[in-house]
Design a protein around this motif. Structure first.
Motif, PDB file in Angstrom:
ATOM      1  N   ASN A  18      48.038  -6.540 -23.411  1.00  0.00           N
ATOM      2  CA  ASN A  18      47.245  -7.643 -22.875  1.00  0.00           C
ATOM      3  C   ASN A  18      46.664  -7.321 -21.493  1.00  0.00           C
ATOM      4  O   ASN A  18      45.487  -7.535 -21.244  1.00  0.00           O
ATOM      5  N   SER A  19      47.521  -6.810 -20.610  1.00  0.00           N
ATOM      6  CA  SER A  19      47.029  -6.507 -19.269  1.00  0.00           C
ATOM      7  C   SER A  19      46.057  -5.332 -19.287  1.00  0.00           C
ATOM      8  O   SER A  19      45.075  -5.320 -18.542  1.00  0.00           O
ATOM      9  N   SER A  20      46.296  -4.355 -20.145  1.00  0.00           N
ATOM     10  CA  SER A  20      45.392  -3.201 -20.233  1.00  0.00           C
ATOM     11  C   SER A  20      44.006  -3.638 -20.690  1.00  0.00           C
ATOM     12  O   SER A  20      42.978  -3.180 -20.163  1.00  0.00           O
ATOM     13  N   GLU A  21      43.973  -4.531 -21.682  1.00  0.00           N
ATOM     14  CA  GLU A  21      42.688  -5.038 -22.176  1.00  0.00           C
ATOM     15  C   GLU A  21      41.973  -5.837 -21.089  1.00  0.00           C
ATOM     16  O   GLU A  21      40.765  -5.689 -20.881  1.00  0.00           O
ATOM     17  N   ALA A  22      42.736  -6.690 -20.378  1.00  0.00           N
ATOM     18  CA  ALA A  22      42.151  -7.494 -19.314  1.00  0.00           C
ATOM     19  C   ALA A  22      41.600  -6.612 -18.199  1.00  0.00           C
ATOM     20  O   ALA A  22      40.508  -6.863 -17.666  1.00  0.00           O
ATOM     21  N   SER A  51      49.160 -10.691  -6.496  1.00  0.00           N
ATOM     22  CA  SER A  51      49.580 -12.072  -6.293  1.00  0.00           C
ATOM     23  C   SER A  51      48.779 -13.012  -7.186  1.00  0.00           C
ATOM     24  O   SER A  51      47.641 -12.726  -7.551  1.00  0.00           O
ATOM     25  N   ARG A  52      49.401 -14.124  -7.542  1.00  0.00           N
ATOM     26  CA  ARG A  52      48.699 -15.132  -8.334  1.00  0.00           C
ATOM     27  C   ARG A  52      47.466 -15.651  -7.587  1.00  0.00           C
ATOM     28  O   ARG A  52      46.426 -15.897  -8.185  1.00  0.00           O
ATOM     29  N   PHE A  85      39.042 -13.839  -9.410  1.00  0.00           N
ATOM     30  CA  PHE A  85      38.555 -13.771 -10.783  1.00  0.00           C
ATOM     31  C   PHE A  85      38.160 -15.162 -11.299  1.00  0.00           C
ATOM     32  O   PHE A  85      37.004 -15.403 -11.642  1.00  0.00           O
ATOM     33  N   VAL A  86      39.117 -16.081 -11.326  1.00  0.00           N
ATOM     34  CA  VAL A  86      38.876 -17.387 -11.941  1.00  0.00           C
ATOM     35  C   VAL A  86      37.910 -18.231 -11.106  1.00  0.00           C
ATOM     36  O   VAL A  86      36.884 -18.709 -11.601  1.00  0.00           O
ATOM     37  N   ALA A  87      38.221 -18.430  -9.821  1.00  0.00           N
ATOM     38  CA  ALA A  87      37.363 -19.262  -8.971  1.00  0.00           C
ATOM     39  C   ALA A  87      35.991 -18.626  -8.767  1.00  0.00           C
ATOM     40  O   ALA A  87      34.968 -19.300  -8.806  1.00  0.00           O
ATOM     41  N   ALA A  88      35.980 -17.311  -8.554  1.00  0.00           N
ATOM     42  CA  ALA A  88      34.703 -16.620  -8.377  1.00  0.00           C
ATOM     43  C   ALA A  88      33.865 -16.722  -9.644  1.00  0.00           C
ATOM     44  O   ALA A  88      32.644 -16.944  -9.592  1.00  0.00           O
ATOM     45  N   GLY A  89      34.506 -16.581 -10.799  1.00  0.00           N
ATOM     46  CA  GLY A  89      33.791 -16.710 -12.064  1.00  0.00           C
ATOM     47  C   GLY A  89      33.209 -18.105 -12.240  1.00  0.00           C
ATOM     48  O   GLY A  89      32.071 -18.270 -12.710  1.00  0.00           O
ATOM     49  N   LYS A  90      33.970 -19.136 -11.853  1.00  0.00           N
ATOM     50  CA  LYS A  90      33.471 -20.512 -11.962  1.00  0.00           C
ATOM     51  C   LYS A  90      32.263 -20.724 -11.056  1.00  0.00           C
ATOM     52  O   LYS A  90      31.314 -21.418 -11.432  1.00  0.00           O
ATOM     53  N   MET A 111      42.388 -15.491 -16.387  1.00  0.00           N
ATOM     54  CA  MET A 111      43.382 -16.391 -16.982  1.00  0.00           C
ATOM     55  C   MET A 111      44.346 -15.619 -17.873  1.00  0.00           C
ATOM     56  O   MET A 111      45.530 -15.946 -17.939  1.00  0.00           O
ATOM     57  N   ARG A 112      43.857 -14.598 -18.538  1.00  0.00           N
ATOM     58  CA  ARG A 112      44.744 -13.766 -19.376  1.00  0.00           C
ATOM     59  C   ARG A 112      45.804 -13.102 -18.501  1.00  0.00           C
ATOM     60  O   ARG A 112      46.979 -13.056 -18.860  1.00  0.00           O
ATOM     61  N   LEU A 113      45.396 -12.583 -17.342  1.00  0.00           N
ATOM     62  CA  LEU A 113      46.355 -11.949 -16.444  1.00  0.00           C
ATOM     63  C   LEU A 113      47.383 -12.959 -15.919  1.00  0.00           C
ATOM     64  O   LEU A 113      48.540 -12.612 -15.669  1.00  0.00           O
TER      65      LEU A 113
END
Length: 246
Positions: free
Chosen positions: A154-158, A203-204, A211-216, A239-241
């Motif tokens: 999962n992490s490798s794909e992400a 870190s979370r 990733f998440v906020a920048a993407g939004k 989100m996957r990470l």
């Protein structure tokens, strides 16, 4: 309105080239001409996107330029309409230009003023919005590190997908032309966070923010465009990470 000013600058460039016996030019050459002729010593980054928009308009709807795509040598453009035909088209599409030209005594000083005013306005808008990137609320565990195993599927794909998304953002002229400083900040921070993930610990907070906020933020600004789709990829794989449902 902005694109019309750039159309005039490009058409002027066509005339100069023809006067020197040159019948075709590339988009890169048009951008270089506009930057060097009309803007300050530092190139106006947004002109890349606006010149490209003007070329599309002139070679499609306007039928002012011939577009000659070549998969090996690159795209070239040449003039397809006379100066009189172009002036008639422009006056019909945007009547104020005939007035501007008369006021300028037939020269292009008015065009220089208009394009430099656009440059200053965009610089002011950029300074006002550069601090507007979203900040996520700090959760109780937001600073907790997440460990990633190098062989975890999962992490490798992400990691692979995020790496691709960041490279696409870094290479996208449309993003850099519209929001140059924000693009650079997002790419820089996302790259640093991805490097941390690759090292095995991140870190979370950094994953959520970069990733998440920048993407939004990207999706909010660019919607369903190609750039917006890249923003969606940042959200999805960020989100996957985090181990959250996509």
């Amino acid at each position: 309105m902005e694109t019309y000013y750039f159309e005039i600058a490009i058409f002027e460039y066509c005339g100069l080239l023809q006067g020197n016996g040159i019948v075709a030019f590339t988009a890169e050459e048009a951008v270089q001409y506009v930057d060097q002729t009309y803007f300050s010593d530092v190139a106006f980054e947004r002109s890349v996107g606006l010149v490209q928009q003007a070329l599309v308009s002139l070679s499609s709807v306007g039928e002012v330029l011939h577009h000659m795509p070549d998969r090996y040598a690159g795209d070239y453009y040449s003039r397809a309409l006379s100066s009189e035909g172009f002036a008639k088209r422009l006056s019909a599409a945007c009547p104020p230009f005939s007035t501007y030209q008369r006021m300028g005594g037939g020269g292009t000083s008015w065009l220089r003023r208009a394009l430099r005013t656009i440059e200053l306005e965009v610089e002011a808008e950029t300074k006002a919005t550069v601090q507007a990137l979203p900040q996520l609320a700090v959760d109780s565990d937001v600073w907790d590190p997440i460990r990633f195993e190098p062989n975890d599927r999962n992490s490798s794909e992400a990691i692979a997908e995020l790496d691709t998304a960041i490279r696409q953002l870094a290479a996208d002229n449309g993003f850099s032309a519209t929001y140059p400083q924000e693009r650079d900040a997002i790419v820089s921070h996302a790259t640093a966070t991805l490097d941390s993930v690759k090292s095995g610990v991140a870190s979370r907070s950094s994953i959520k923010q970069n990733f998440v906020a920048a993407g939004k933020w990207i999706v909010e600004k660019f919607g369903g465009s190609a750039i917006g789709a890249i923003g969606s990829e940042l959200i999805k794989w960020g989100m996957r990470l985090l181990g959250l449902p996509i």
